[in-house]
Design an enzyme around this catalytic site. Structure first.
Site, PDB file in Angstrom:
ATOM      1  N   GLU A 187       0.799  -1.222   0.000  1.00  0.00           N
ATOM      2  CA  GLU A 187       0.000   0.000   0.000  1.00  0.00           C
ATOM      3  C   GLU A 187       0.834   1.276   0.000  1.00  0.00           C
ATOM      4  O   GLU A 187       0.477   2.264  -0.648  1.00  0.00           O
ATOM      5  CB  GLU A 187      -0.935   0.007   1.217  1.00  0.00           C
ATOM      6  CG  GLU A 187      -2.119  -0.930   1.119  1.00  0.00           C
ATOM      7  CD  GLU A 187      -1.806  -2.376   1.476  1.00  0.00           C
ATOM      8  OE1 GLU A 187      -2.710  -3.233   1.398  1.00  0.00           O
ATOM      9  OE2 GLU A 187      -0.631  -2.651   1.842  1.00  0.00           O
ATOM     10  N   GLN A 235      -8.148  -2.162  -0.463  1.00  0.00           N
ATOM     11  CA  GLN A 235      -9.076  -3.279  -0.530  1.00  0.00           C
ATOM     12  C   GLN A 235     -10.072  -3.240   0.631  1.00  0.00           C
ATOM     13  O   GLN A 235     -11.260  -3.484   0.466  1.00  0.00           O
ATOM     14  CB  GLN A 235      -8.292  -4.588  -0.538  1.00  0.00           C
ATOM     15  CG  GLN A 235      -9.093  -5.781  -1.006  1.00  0.00           C
ATOM     16  CD  GLN A 235      -8.197  -6.971  -1.260  1.00  0.00           C
ATOM     17  OE1 GLN A 235      -7.641  -7.557  -0.326  1.00  0.00           O
ATOM     18  NE2 GLN A 235      -8.044  -7.329  -2.533  1.00  0.00           N
ATOM     19  N   PHE A 236      -9.564  -2.905   1.804  1.00  0.00           N
ATOM     20  CA  PHE A 236     -10.372  -2.580   2.977  1.00  0.00           C
ATOM     21  C   PHE A 236      -9.719  -1.368   3.624  1.00  0.00           C
ATOM     22  O   PHE A 236      -8.491  -1.250   3.637  1.00  0.00           O
ATOM     23  CB  PHE A 236     -10.422  -3.750   3.969  1.00  0.00           C
ATOM     24  CG  PHE A 236     -11.141  -4.962   3.438  1.00  0.00           C
ATOM     25  CD1 PHE A 236     -12.499  -5.130   3.648  1.00  0.00           C
ATOM     26  CD2 PHE A 236     -10.454  -5.923   2.711  1.00  0.00           C
ATOM     27  CE1 PHE A 236     -13.157  -6.239   3.153  1.00  0.00           C
ATOM     28  CE2 PHE A 236     -11.107  -7.031   2.212  1.00  0.00           C
ATOM     29  CZ  PHE A 236     -12.466  -7.201   2.420  1.00  0.00           C
ATOM     30  N   ASP A 259      -9.139  -0.715   6.522  1.00  0.00           N
ATOM     31  CA  ASP A 259      -8.213  -1.122   7.581  1.00  0.00           C
ATOM     32  C   ASP A 259      -6.772  -1.180   7.072  1.00  0.00           C
ATOM     33  O   ASP A 259      -5.821  -0.907   7.806  1.00  0.00           O
ATOM     34  CB  ASP A 259      -8.594  -2.514   8.109  1.00  0.00           C
ATOM     35  CG  ASP A 259     -10.073  -2.643   8.402  1.00  0.00           C
ATOM     36  OD1 ASP A 259     -10.436  -2.811   9.572  1.00  0.00           O
ATOM     37  OD2 ASP A 259     -10.877  -2.575   7.440  1.00  0.00           O
ATOM     38  N   PHE A 260      -6.608  -1.561   5.801  1.00  0.00           N
ATOM     39  CA  PHE A 260      -5.276  -1.764   5.251  1.00  0.00           C
ATOM     40  C   PHE A 260      -4.538  -0.458   4.988  1.00  0.00           C
ATOM     41  O   PHE A 260      -3.354  -0.466   4.652  1.00  0.00           O
ATOM     42  CB  PHE A 260      -5.349  -2.579   3.954  1.00  0.00           C
ATOM     43  CG  PHE A 260      -5.934  -3.959   4.116  1.00  0.00           C
ATOM     44  CD1 PHE A 260      -6.103  -4.529   5.374  1.00  0.00           C
ATOM     45  CD2 PHE A 260      -6.327  -4.696   3.012  1.00  0.00           C
ATOM     46  CE1 PHE A 260      -6.639  -5.797   5.529  1.00  0.00           C
ATOM     47  CE2 PHE A 260      -6.873  -5.973   3.156  1.00  0.00           C
ATOM     48  CZ  PHE A 260      -7.028  -6.523   4.415  1.00  0.00           C
ATOM     49  N   HIS A 299     -11.116  -5.987   9.123  1.00  0.00           N
ATOM     50  CA  HIS A 299     -11.860  -5.695   7.899  1.00  0.00           C
ATOM     51  C   HIS A 299     -13.138  -4.915   8.196  1.00  0.00           C
ATOM     52  O   HIS A 299     -14.058  -4.920   7.384  1.00  0.00           O
ATOM     53  CB  HIS A 299     -12.230  -6.996   7.173  1.00  0.00           C
ATOM     54  CG  HIS A 299     -11.066  -7.797   6.699  1.00  0.00           C
ATOM     55  ND1 HIS A 299     -10.327  -8.600   7.545  1.00  0.00           N
ATOM     56  CD2 HIS A 299     -10.496  -7.916   5.477  1.00  0.00           C
ATOM     57  CE1 HIS A 299      -9.354  -9.192   6.857  1.00  0.00           C
ATOM     58  NE2 HIS A 299      -9.442  -8.797   5.600  1.00  0.00           N
TER      59      HIS A 299
END
Length: 639
Positions: A378, A400-401, A403-404, A445
């Site tokens: 990321e 993607q989420f 959280d990431f 997530h």
């Protein structure tokens, strides 16, 4: 090489006199900066570090501007907002570092990707030290460049020490060039103190990269003859090592070679020295004579964001009933069609269409070059997006989420958010953030982490609750030249439907939506909170609430909030986030500060538990604020 050396010697004197604040010396490393820059074309970007003064002088930046930069004056490059070599300039195609070092490597990827997409046969060169090669961004950037065959020249200046830490305490491989093999890219070791070897070999390599786009890793073997920064000193360096490298001084040895070849004479050398000395003194006078930077609050605040003149595109009368997820997909597709310089990047977004299938079919229409699967890295992907913006393109990154995003946090808050304020470069980047709980996805997530970003000047934060808003606001996000964090609640993706115009339209940032009109209490919320509030109001059969959907958190529609609370006299702020340090807390503080005399009750807040979000359904239900909302609202009504 002589010019940066003489400038440095002068700066060290000025440092001791207290006329500049700090200095990072590149004495002994001039051959690398000069050799690489002279092998590059003037319209190719270079991303230097703080020991690369030779890059700036070789690009013929006026010395008075450099001197003013180091003194924090207006004719420098950052209006006194950043120091030393922490600046960039589009005029000279130089992109300066930030103190976190690593992110600039990903930025070079993005700059080179733009060149490659436009088939321009150009490359970028980016510098790092041997210490910086331990950062994750180094490895991520090399991997992206390798996978995408990007024309990037990665330059490692191995000068023996990362501040005071010697190389044997930093890595175990014999040579850092060996790391190229791990990424399947070409690598070379070059004597960093031999200007002729540097120039001739880098010229060959850059010609090769232009002809056949690819990344190349160069390890320059050199040595740092001064402290990490001048105050550090060099007591930790063995004296015999210092003496050994002093004999390899790149200027002294090249000068001797030129004398031996009959190219340089004492008279010519003296002419060089005299001319450079005169240039330095004249430009120092210009810088010293310049008045200090004037402090102006309006100037500071107005330089946080790139100017954006919102253009309203009204929706058509023809609508279709679609889901939230469809609205996001439509906006993406319409914006890629509208902006032919927009590149979408993210994990699994190409062939697979993303984990939520939002970009399904995009690759077939727009091609793999614009719809790009990324490696799982990321941080460097965000850096790549920044580089695309620097080189005249637009970029979207799908986390993607949400959280990431923690793995890409640094370049977002320290690069994208600050770059406009620091040196007037905008970050034309949209980061899509699928977020939120209620789907049993557990602690990694399910977060709604908008509060991480609403406090960072330079970022815009948008958080729609309905398909109509999602489409219009996302289209606006791609028109806005500033970095936009666009939050999309996953639980709403396929559970909320609405009649949405079939054609392209936009909605303004910073304008809240009044969902229900009432006179007794104001409910201020956003995202899934809007739907929870509607649900609870329905259960209570209560029709006297003013329900405000913020939609945009930064910029924030403070006027609508205050107008509503002034009318009702009571305010409840609802968030899915845990309360402590949440955005709801900031709104509550604003209401208390601006509407205190209109309040008939304390401002109420409702949020999730002060725990990570759990997986099991009954635990998640307890964590989320839905059940607590009913009681809190009832208590406020009855207060």
């Amino acid at each position: 090489m002589l010019k940066p050396r003489m400038i440095e010697e002068k700066m060290l004197i000025l440092l001791r006199q207290g006329k500049i604040s700090k200095w990072f010396s590149g004495i002994g490393q001039e051959a690398i900066s000069v050799g690489v820059t002279r092998a590059m074309q003037n319209d190719e970007y270079i991303l230097p570090m703080h020991r690369n003064l030779g890059v700036f002088t070789s690009r013929n930046i006026p010395l008075n501007r450099l001197f003013s930069q180091w003194q924090g004056k207006a004719s420098g490059f950052t209006k006194g907002r950043d120091r030393s070599f922490h600046f960039g300039t589009q005029e000279y195609k130089i992109v300066g570092m930030i103190s976190h070092l690593g992110p600039q490597l990903g930025v070079a990827d993005g700059i080179s990707l733009a060149h490659k997409l436009r088939k321009e046969n150009k490359l970028s060169a980016v510098f790092t030290g041997e210490g910086g090669t331990s950062e994750g961004d180094f490895h991520e950037a090399l991997n992206i460049a390798a996978v995408w065959d990007l024309p990037v020249l990665f330059c490692i200046e191995n000068n023996g020490y990362g501040l005071s830490t010697p190389t044997e305490e930093q890595y175990r491989c014999k040579d850092l060039a060996e790391r190229g093999a791990g990424y399947g890219i070409e690598s070379h070791i070059i004597d960093g103190n031999n200007i002729l070897e540097i120039f001739s070999r880098i010229s060959e390599i850059t010609d090769s990269i232009r002809e056949n786009p690819k990344p190349v890793l160069i390890e320059f073997k050199t040595f740092r003859m001064r402290g990490h920064e001048e105050a550090s000193g060099t007591k930790y360096v063995p004296q015999e090592l210092m003496e050994e490298w002093e004999k390899k001084d790149p200027i002294m040895n090249y000068e001797q070679y030129l004398f031996e070849e009959g190219i340089l004479t004492e008279a010519k050398k003296e002419e060089f020295v005299s001319s450079i000395s005169k240039e330095i003194e004249e430009n120092l006078k210009l810088a010293f004579d310049e008045s200090g930077i004037e402090s102006n609050v309006n100037n500071e605040l107005n330089d946080i964001y790139e100017d954006f003149k919102y253009q309203e595109v009204s929706p058509s009368l023809k609508t279709e009933n679609i889901r939230f997820v469809d609205a996001v997909s439509q906006a993406l597709k319409e914006s890629v069609r509208k902006h032919n310089n927009l590149v979408l990047m993210g994990q699994d977004i190409a062939d697979y269409g993303g984990v939520f299938k939002i970009t399904e079919g995009f690759m077939e229409e727009f091609g793999r070059e614009r719809i790009r699967n990324t490696p799982i890295c990321e941080s460097a992907v965000v850096g790549t997006a920044m580089g695309l913006s620097i080189n005249g393109m637009k970029a979207m990154v799908e986390m993607q989420f949400s959280d990431f995003v923690s793995s890409g946090f640094n370049p977002i808050v320290n690069y994208l958010a600050k770059v406009k304020y620091r040196w007037n470069q905008n970050a034309d980047v949209v980061l899509r953030m699928p977020c939120g709980g209620g789907v049993g996805a557990g602690p990694f997530h399910s977060q709604t982490n908008e509060a991480w970003f609403t406090k960072i000047p330079g970022l815009k934060v948008v958080y729609p609750a309905f398909p109509y808003d999602a489409k219009g606001l996302l289209n606006t996000a791609f028109n806005d030249p500033n970095p936009v964090m666009f939050f999309e609640h996953k639980a709403l993706y396929r559970s909320v439907r609405q009649d949405v115009p079939v054609d392209y339209y936009t909605l303004p940032f910073g304008k809240a939506s009044r969902i229900k009109e009432g006179s007794e209490v104001s409910i201020i919320t956003y995202g899934a909170g809007v739907h929870w509030a509607l649900e609870v109001l329905g259960e209570m059969d209560y029709d006297k609430a003013d329900l405000i959907d913020l939609r945009s958190l930064q910029p924030l529609d403070i006027d609508t909030i205050c107008e509503s609370v002034t009318k009702t006299g009571k305010a409840l702020v609802l968030t899915e986030d845990s309360l402590f340090g949440s955005f709801a807390s900031e709104i509550a503080a604003m209401i208390s500060e601006n509407c205190f005399e209109s309040l008939d009750a304390p401002v109420a807040r409702v949020g999730s538990l002060e725990t990570p979000i759990p997986f099991a359904q009954n635990l998640e239900k307890q964590y989320l604020p839905i059940d607590r909302l009913h009681k809190k609202l009832q208590d406020l009504i009855e207060y």
